[in-house]
Design a protein around this motif. Structure first.
Motif, PDB file in Angstrom:
ATOM      1  N   VAL A 303       0.855  -1.187   0.000  1.00 19.54           N
ATOM      2  CA  VAL A 303       0.000   0.000   0.000  1.00 19.54           C
ATOM      3  C   VAL A 303       0.889   1.234   0.000  1.00 19.54           C
ATOM      4  N   SER A 304       0.682   2.116  -0.940  1.00 17.22           N
ATOM      5  CA  SER A 304       1.473   3.345  -1.014  1.00 17.22           C
ATOM      6  C   SER A 304       1.300   4.152   0.270  1.00 17.22           C
ATOM      7  N   PRO A 305       2.410   4.653   0.845  1.00 21.43           N
ATOM      8  CA  PRO A 305       2.305   5.412   2.105  1.00 21.43           C
ATOM      9  C   PRO A 305       1.296   6.549   2.041  1.00 21.43           C
ATOM     10  N   LYS A 306       1.182   7.188   0.884  1.00 13.82           N
ATOM     11  CA  LYS A 306       0.258   8.321   0.788  1.00 13.82           C
ATOM     12  C   LYS A 306      -1.208   7.877   0.843  1.00 13.82           C
ATOM     13  N   ASN A 307      -1.451   6.572   0.616  1.00 13.88           N
ATOM     14  CA  ASN A 307      -2.822   6.062   0.620  1.00 13.88           C
ATOM     15  C   ASN A 307      -3.182   5.312   1.894  1.00 13.88           C
ATOM     16  N   VAL A 308      -2.223   5.180   2.825  1.00  8.91           N
ATOM     17  CA  VAL A 308      -2.458   4.389   4.037  1.00  8.91           C
ATOM     18  C   VAL A 308      -3.399   5.110   4.999  1.00  8.91           C
ATOM     19  N   VAL A 309      -4.394   4.354   5.475  1.00  8.48           N
ATOM     20  CA  VAL A 309      -5.233   4.782   6.596  1.00  8.48           C
ATOM     21  C   VAL A 309      -5.077   3.716   7.665  1.00  8.48           C
ATOM     22  N   ALA A 310      -4.568   4.094   8.826  1.00  9.20           N
ATOM     23  CA  ALA A 310      -4.241   3.111   9.858  1.00  9.20           C
ATOM     24  C   ALA A 310      -5.409   2.896  10.814  1.00  9.20           C
ATOM     25  N   PHE A 311      -5.572   1.618  11.210  1.00  9.44           N
ATOM     26  CA  PHE A 311      -6.597   1.262  12.187  1.00  9.44           C
ATOM     27  C   PHE A 311      -5.971   0.349  13.241  1.00  9.44           C
ATOM     28  N   ALA A 312      -6.499   0.396  14.434  1.00  2.00           N
ATOM     29  CA  ALA A 312      -5.988  -0.454  15.509  1.00  2.00           C
ATOM     30  C   ALA A 312      -6.438  -1.895  15.337  1.00  2.00           C
ATOM     31  N   THR A 313      -7.638  -2.111  14.784  1.00  2.00           N
ATOM     32  CA  THR A 313      -8.180  -3.453  14.622  1.00  2.00           C
ATOM     33  C   THR A 313      -8.931  -3.556  13.299  1.00  2.00           C
ATOM     34  N   ALA A 314      -9.187  -4.803  12.878  1.00  2.00           N
ATOM     35  CA  ALA A 314      -9.967  -5.029  11.666  1.00  2.00           C
ATOM     36  C   ALA A 314     -11.396  -4.520  11.858  1.00  2.00           C
ATOM     37  N   ALA A 315     -11.928  -4.690  13.055  1.00  2.00           N
ATOM     38  CA  ALA A 315     -13.298  -4.226  13.329  1.00  2.00           C
ATOM     39  C   ALA A 315     -13.400  -2.712  13.147  1.00  2.00           C
ATOM     40  N   GLU A 316     -12.367  -2.021  13.572  1.00  2.00           N
ATOM     41  CA  GLU A 316     -12.353  -0.565  13.417  1.00  2.00           C
ATOM     42  C   GLU A 316     -12.341  -0.189  11.937  1.00  2.00           C
ATOM     43  N   ALA A 317     -11.567  -0.931  11.127  1.00  7.00           N
ATOM     44  CA  ALA A 317     -11.503  -0.657   9.689  1.00  7.00           C
ATOM     45  C   ALA A 317     -12.863  -0.900   9.038  1.00  7.00           C
ATOM     46  N   GLU A 318     -13.511  -1.994   9.418  1.00 11.23           N
ATOM     47  CA  GLU A 318     -14.810  -2.318   8.835  1.00 11.23           C
ATOM     48  C   GLU A 318     -15.880  -1.315   9.257  1.00 11.23           C
ATOM     49  N   ALA A 319     -15.767  -0.828  10.459  1.00 10.16           N
ATOM     50  CA  ALA A 319     -16.721   0.179  10.926  1.00 10.16           C
ATOM     51  C   ALA A 319     -16.576   1.471  10.131  1.00 10.16           C
ATOM     52  N   ALA A 320     -15.375   1.692   9.591  1.00 13.21           N
ATOM     53  CA  ALA A 320     -15.112   2.894   8.793  1.00 13.21           C
ATOM     54  C   ALA A 320     -15.463   2.685   7.322  1.00 13.21           C
ATOM     55  N   GLY A 321     -15.996   1.506   6.980  1.00  8.71           N
ATOM     56  CA  GLY A 321     -16.421   1.256   5.610  1.00  8.71           C
ATOM     57  C   GLY A 321     -15.414   0.541   4.748  1.00  8.71           C
ATOM     58  N   PHE A 322     -14.349   0.005   5.352  1.00 12.40           N
ATOM     59  CA  PHE A 322     -13.339  -0.731   4.602  1.00 12.40           C
ATOM     60  C   PHE A 322     -13.674  -2.221   4.623  1.00 12.40           C
ATOM     61  N   ARG A 323     -13.240  -2.936   3.584  1.00 11.28           N
ATOM     62  CA  ARG A 323     -13.432  -4.381   3.536  1.00 11.28           C
ATOM     63  C   ARG A 323     -12.084  -5.087   3.473  1.00 11.28           C
ATOM     64  N   ARG A 324     -12.040  -6.309   3.948  1.00  9.48           N
ATOM     65  CA  ARG A 324     -10.800  -7.076   3.988  1.00  9.48           C
ATOM     66  C   ARG A 324     -10.343  -7.441   2.595  1.00  9.48           C
ATOM     67  N   ALA A 325      -9.026  -7.368   2.334  1.00  9.80           N
ATOM     68  CA  ALA A 325      -8.473  -7.707   1.020  1.00  9.80           C
ATOM     69  C   ALA A 325      -8.774  -9.154   0.662  1.00  9.80           C
ATOM     70  N   GLY A 326      -9.089  -9.392  -0.595  1.00  8.13           N
ATOM     71  CA  GLY A 326      -9.479 -10.725  -1.026  1.00  8.13           C
ATOM     72  C   GLY A 326      -8.381 -11.746  -1.002  1.00  8.13           C
ATOM     73  N   ASN A 327      -7.089 -11.299  -1.007  1.00  5.64           N
ATOM     74  CA  ASN A 327      -5.993 -12.268  -1.012  1.00  5.64           C
ATOM     75  C   ASN A 327      -5.464 -12.571   0.381  1.00  5.64           C
ATOM     76  N   CYS A 328      -6.142 -12.087   1.427  1.00  5.33           N
ATOM     77  CA  CYS A 328      -5.719 -12.409   2.792  1.00  5.33           C
ATOM     78  C   CYS A 328      -6.057 -13.855   3.102  1.00  5.33           C
ATOM     79  N   ARG A 329      -5.168 -14.512   3.826  1.00  2.82           N
ATOM     80  CA  ARG A 329      -5.379 -15.921   4.164  1.00  2.82           C
ATOM     81  C   ARG A 329      -5.660 -16.068   5.654  1.00  2.82           C
TER      82      ARG A 329
END
Length: 329
Positions: A303-329
């Motif tokens: 992820v390009s540094p200029k595009n990074v949005v940091a979250f403490a947890t996955a739940a926090e990211a999802e609450a902000a409207g982000f979805r988990r990357a499809g290639n995560c295992r």
């Protein structure tokens, strides 16, 4: 050349690695060391020479990838095509039609765009700063000899069945639809092309559109592995240190395939978090609205540094409207 590189070539490789380290400060050392031990090429120029000398040396009378034309070897990796041997008709580029070029079946621009170096300066920047890109560009599993004009016309067009008018080349069954940027190879090589795509996308963690997957899954099933494809894989395996598991049957691509990402490894720590991502362990991409975990998500460090949005947890990211990357295992 055997399983280990000779002293002079090892010295050259070490020099290249030192150069990359000096320029970029990071290198995929595990990948580089494995290629050194297997005497695999680390540059496109090295790959073309090895392909000519140790993979295709006796195949010049059998034919080029798309058109089956015979050729005469010239120099370290080039060749002069016998157009009459395959009934080839020149479309426009007479000079390139008469010479052998090494086709990246998965185009360099396709896998290059997955690397940050490409975003920062294109192919030349990747060749100068990114050892992983150089290994991808030099991967022998992805190289085949082709007529130069066909290589140019195919460009980076996607492979798919063509319906309607298309450019032909005499009795060569290769077709190119310039208007829709689509190329359809002859039946005898459709399965081989599909399995090369599977390999490159799986090994280097490249995304593949669902429609493209459907085409290649169909071709893989309709056109099984040939004797030459198996032999080609054996020859390349001796040089690269690994084979194409989609040729040997060790892996089968199915819809929703999860990439192994075996060709993308890194041993150096990431730079210390600063400003935008300080205090966060989950990285979101503000453009794609996708988040990546530090473990199990191969694209976490891409992820390009200029595009990074940091979250403490996955739940926090999802609450902000982000979805988990499809290639995560």
């Amino acid at each position: 050349m055997g399983a280990a590189c000779v002293v002079d070539e090892c010295s050259t490789v070490i020099g290249q690695v030192r150069g990359w380290l000096g320029r970029s400060g990071a290198v995929a050392l595990g990948l580089v060391l494995s290629t050194v031990l297997a005497a695999a090429p680390l540059t496109f120029e090295q790959a073309k020479t090895q392909a000519r000398q140790q993979v295709y040396a006796d195949r010049h009378t059998v034919g080029t990838l798309y058109c089956g034309c015979q050729w005469e070897w010239l120099g370290r990796s080039g060749g002069r095509v016998d157009l009459d041997s395959c009934g080839y008709q020149i479309r426009r580029q007479a000079v390139r039609a008469q010479r052998i070029e090494w086709e990246h079946v998965v185009p360099a621009s396709n896998f290059g765009r997955a690397r940050q170096c490409w975003q920062d300066g294109g192919r030349s920047n990747c060749k100068a700063t990114d050892p992983v890109f150089n290994v991808m560009e030099a991967d022998l599993h992805n190289l085949s000899p082709a007529i130069g004009e066909v290589n140019a016309d195919r460009s980076n067009y996607r492979f798919a069945p063509i319906r309607g008018a298309a450019q032909g080349y005499g009795t060569c069954a290769m077709q190119v639809d310039f208007r829709n940027r689509v190329a359809e190879p002859p039946d005898p090589v459709k399965g081989q092309i599909a399995r090369i795509y599977f390999y490159m996308h799986d090994r280097y963690d490249l995304p593949m559109a669902r429609q493209q997957q459907q085409v290649f899954i169909a071709w893989d099933q309709q056109f099984p592995v040939s004797g030459w494809e198996l032999e080609r894989n054996r020859r390349i395996s001796r040089l690269m240190g690994h084979g194409n598991p989609f040729v040997t049957g060790e892996r089968v691509w199915t819809p929703g395939h999860r990439n192994s990402a075996e060709g993308v490894v890194s041993w150096l720590p990431e730079p210390a978090a600063s400003g935008q991502d300080a205090g966060g362990v989950v990285r979101g991409n503000r453009n794609s609205k996708v988040y990546h975990l530090p473990q199990g998500c191969p694209s976490y460090n891409q992820v390009s540094p200029k595009n990074v949005v940091a979250f403490a947890t996955a739940a926090e990211a999802e609450a902000a409207g982000f979805r988990r990357a499809g290639n995560c295992r």
